[in-house]
Design an enzyme around this catalytic site. Structure first.
Site, PDB file in Angstrom:
ATOM      1  N   ASP A 103      -1.883  -7.018   1.190  1.00 18.14           N
ATOM      2  CA  ASP A 103      -1.382  -5.712   1.630  1.00 18.14           C
ATOM      3  C   ASP A 103      -0.412  -5.929   2.786  1.00 18.14           C
ATOM      4  O   ASP A 103       0.175  -7.002   2.915  1.00 18.14           O
ATOM      5  CB  ASP A 103      -2.572  -4.833   2.060  1.00 18.14           C
ATOM      6  N   HIS A 143      -1.005   0.795   6.304  1.00 16.99           N
ATOM      7  CA  HIS A 143      -1.596   0.768   4.964  1.00 16.99           C
ATOM      8  C   HIS A 143      -2.732  -0.242   4.855  1.00 16.99           C
ATOM      9  O   HIS A 143      -3.821   0.071   4.343  1.00 16.99           O
ATOM     10  CB  HIS A 143      -0.519   0.475   3.918  1.00 16.99           C
ATOM     11  N   SER A 184      -3.988   3.798  -3.871  1.00 16.05           N
ATOM     12  CA  SER A 184      -4.335   2.647  -3.029  1.00 16.05           C
ATOM     13  C   SER A 184      -5.730   2.818  -2.441  1.00 16.05           C
ATOM     14  O   SER A 184      -6.524   1.866  -2.370  1.00 16.05           O
ATOM     15  CB  SER A 184      -3.327   2.511  -1.886  1.00 16.05           C
TER      16      SER A 184
END
Length: 438
Positions: free
Chosen positions: A190, A223, A373
Site C-alpha cells: 500500500d 491510505h 480498499s
C-alpha cells in the site's frame, strides 16, 4: 572487460540483493535503486519495463577473476549474463535506464527504461518483442488504491469501538472470544503508514519503503494507515478503535505514493509493485492485502502466480467500476472483495463493509473513509482470525468458507467473522481448535 561492463558490474554490486536482505525500518529499499528521484522520474505514458534472464551463479573461486568474485552471493543481484545482455541491448536501442532491480524468484533482472528521443514507445516495444535476448517487455503501468475520502462490540474499552460499522456488522467481537489473529502476519502492500499511531504501535513487524527514503511522507500517508487500522488496530488499550485481528502482525510494503497536487489519490506502478511482491516472496507471510488495482501486467501476474503457487492468501479489492479484468483482481486464486451492496455480488466475489468506516489516520487521528480498499482490509483481518485457528487452511478453502458463512445484515449479504469462525470449528478436522483467545 569493457568499461561499460565495469560500470554495469559496479552498479549491480551497489544494488545488492534488494529481495534478499532483511527489511530496513522506514528506509529506502536496501538496493538503493528506488531512491528519492527514481519513482518520481518515471512516466507511465512513456516508460517501458524490460526483463532479461538473470541466472545467478556462485562466484568464481579464483579471487579477482571478475568484479563478482569479491561479493558473496547474497550481496549481488545481477549476474554477468544479465549485465552483458543489458549492455548490448542498450547499445543497440539507445534507451535511458531509469532504474533496475532483480527478481530472484523468477531468475530475471528488470529495468525501467525511457525510449531514446525520436523513438515511440510502441515502436520500441515492437522491436523488443522480437529480440531473442528479451524475456519480457511491457509498458510501465499505473495502479490506484480504492478508497473514497470522506448491538455494540463487547469487552472493549476503546472509546470509538461502537462507531466501527464494519467491526460491529461482522460480529468481530464475538469471534475474538476464540481468536484474535495472534501469531499471524499480514503483508500490506500500500502507501506508507503512521507506525507510531497509538493503535498501531506493537502491531507492526517489517517495514519496507520501495518508493523513496522520505520518512515524513511515509508516516503521513493516509491510505495505508487506514487499511492497517482496520486489519489490526490494538484492542483494549483505551484508545480509538479495535482491529478485526487485533493481535496479528502487519508487515508494511510501501509501493504507492501520493503525487504532488491537492485531491489526488495514491498511485503505484509496475516497478514498485514488482519490488514489493518480490520482497514478499523472500518471506513466509501467508496473507497479502492488495487494496489497489489497475490494468493487466505480465510481470506482476508472474509474481502473483508464484505467490499463489506457494500457498499465500491474496486478498484484493474489486475495482470501483466492477470490472474484474485487471491486476490483481483477475488472477485465478485471489479473493476479490467488494463493498457490501443490496445487489448480488459477481460469482465468487466476497462482500464486506466498505462505507463510512471509522479507522486510523496519520498523526494519531481517526476518521471515516469508504471504498473497496476498506472492504478488502476487513476480509484480510477475518482471514487472519481463521488462520490463527487453522494454519493449514489453503486459499481456496478460506475463500469457500468466507462465502459459505456470509450472512444477511441490513439487507446485504456480507462476510461475518463470528459465523466464519463457527463454521470453521464445525468442520470435522477442526474439532480440537485453539483455546479461546484471552
Amino acid at each position: 572487460m569493457r568499461w561499460t561492463h565495469l560500470v554495469a558490474g559496479a552498479l549491480a554490486l551497489s544494488l545488492g540483493a534488494c529481495a534478499q536482505l532483511p527489511p530496513r525500518t522506514l528506509a529506502a529499499d536496501p538496493g538503493g535503486v528506488a531512491g528519492p528521484t527514481s519513482v518520481a522520474g518515471m512516466d507511465s505514458r512513456r516508460d517501458i519495463v524490460l526483463a532479461v534472464a538473470n541466472p545467478l551463479m556462485p562466484p568464481p573461486t579464483r579471487a579477482g577473476s571478475t568484479l563478482f568474485a569479491y561479493a558473496p552471493r547474497p550481496n549481488y543481484a545481477a549476474g554477468q549474463r544479465a549485465v552483458s545482455t543489458l549492455a548490448a541491448l542498450r547499445r543497440d536501442y539507445g534507451w535511458h535506464e531509469v532504474a533496475g532491480w532483480p527478481i530472484t524468484a523468477l531468475d530475471l533482472y528488470c529495468i525501467v527504461l525511457e525510449p531514446p528521443p525520436g523513438t515511440s514507445r510502441e515502436a520500441l516495444l515492437q522491436a523488443l518483442a522480437s529480440d531473442a535476448r528479451v524475456r519480457l517487455a511491457e509498458p510501465l503501468h499505473d495502479y490506484s488504491v480504492y478508497s473514497l475520502p470522506d448491538s455494540a462490540p463487547r469487552h472493549y474499552n476503546d472509546p470509538y469501538a461502537d462507531l466501527q460499522r464494519g467491526f460491529v456488522a461482522t460480529d468481530a467481537a464475538t469471534a475474538h472470544e476464540l481468536t484474535q489473529g495472534g501469531g499471524v502476519r499480514v503483508a500490506v502492500v500500500d502507501t506508507g503508514a503512521d507506525v507510531a499511531h497509538p493503535d498501531l504501535r506493537g502491531r507492526i513487524g517489517a517495514v519496507r519503503n520501495l518508493v523513496d527514503d522520505d520518512r515524513a511522507a511515509f508516516a503521513g500517508d493516509s491510505h495505508g494507515t487506514e487499511v492497517a487500522g482496520i486489519i489490526a488496530a490494538t484492542g483494549n488499550n483505551g484508545a480509538g478503535i479495535v482491529g478485526i485481528a487485533p493481535k496479528a502482525t502487519l508487515d508494511l510494503y510501501k509501493a504507492c505514493w501520493y503525487p504532488a497536487g491537492a485531491g489526488t489519490g495514491a498511485r503505484c506502478n509496475t516497478f514498485t509493485l514488482a519490488k514489493a511482491l518480490a520482497a514478499i516472496l523472500a518471506t513466509k507471510v501467508r496473507i497479502i492485502n492488495l487494496s489497489l488495482g489497475g490494468p493487466p501486467d505480465p510481470l506482476l501476474a508472474s509474481l502473483l502466480a508464484q505467490l499463489l503457487g506457494e500457498g499465500r492468501v491474496v486478498v484484493t479489492a474489486m475495482p470501483p467500476d466492477g470490472d474484474v479484468d485487471g491486476f490483481p483482481d483477475s488472477a485465478p486464486g485471489v479473493i476479490v472483495v467488494r463493498t457490501s451492496s443490496a445487489t448480488p455480488a459477481p460469482p465468487g466475489v466476497v462482500s464486506a463493509p466498505g462505507r463510512d468506516i471509522l479507522t486510523t489516520q496519520p498523526n494519531g487521528d481517526y476518521d471515516f473513509t469508504s471504498g473497496s480498499s476498506m472492504a478488502a482490509a476487513h476480509v484480510s483481518g477475518i482471514v487472519a482470525l481463521l488462520l490463527a485457528l487453522a494454519p493449514e487452511l489453503d486459499a481456496d478453502g478460506l475463500h469457500r468458507l468466507l462465502l459459505r458463512s456470509s450472512i444477511e445484515s441490513n439487507g446485504m449479504l456480507q462476510v461475518n467473522a463470528a459465523a466464519a469462525v463457527a463454521a470453521l470449528r464445525s468442520m470435522p478436522q477442526a474439532g480440537a481448535m485453539a483455546a479461546p483467545a484471552m
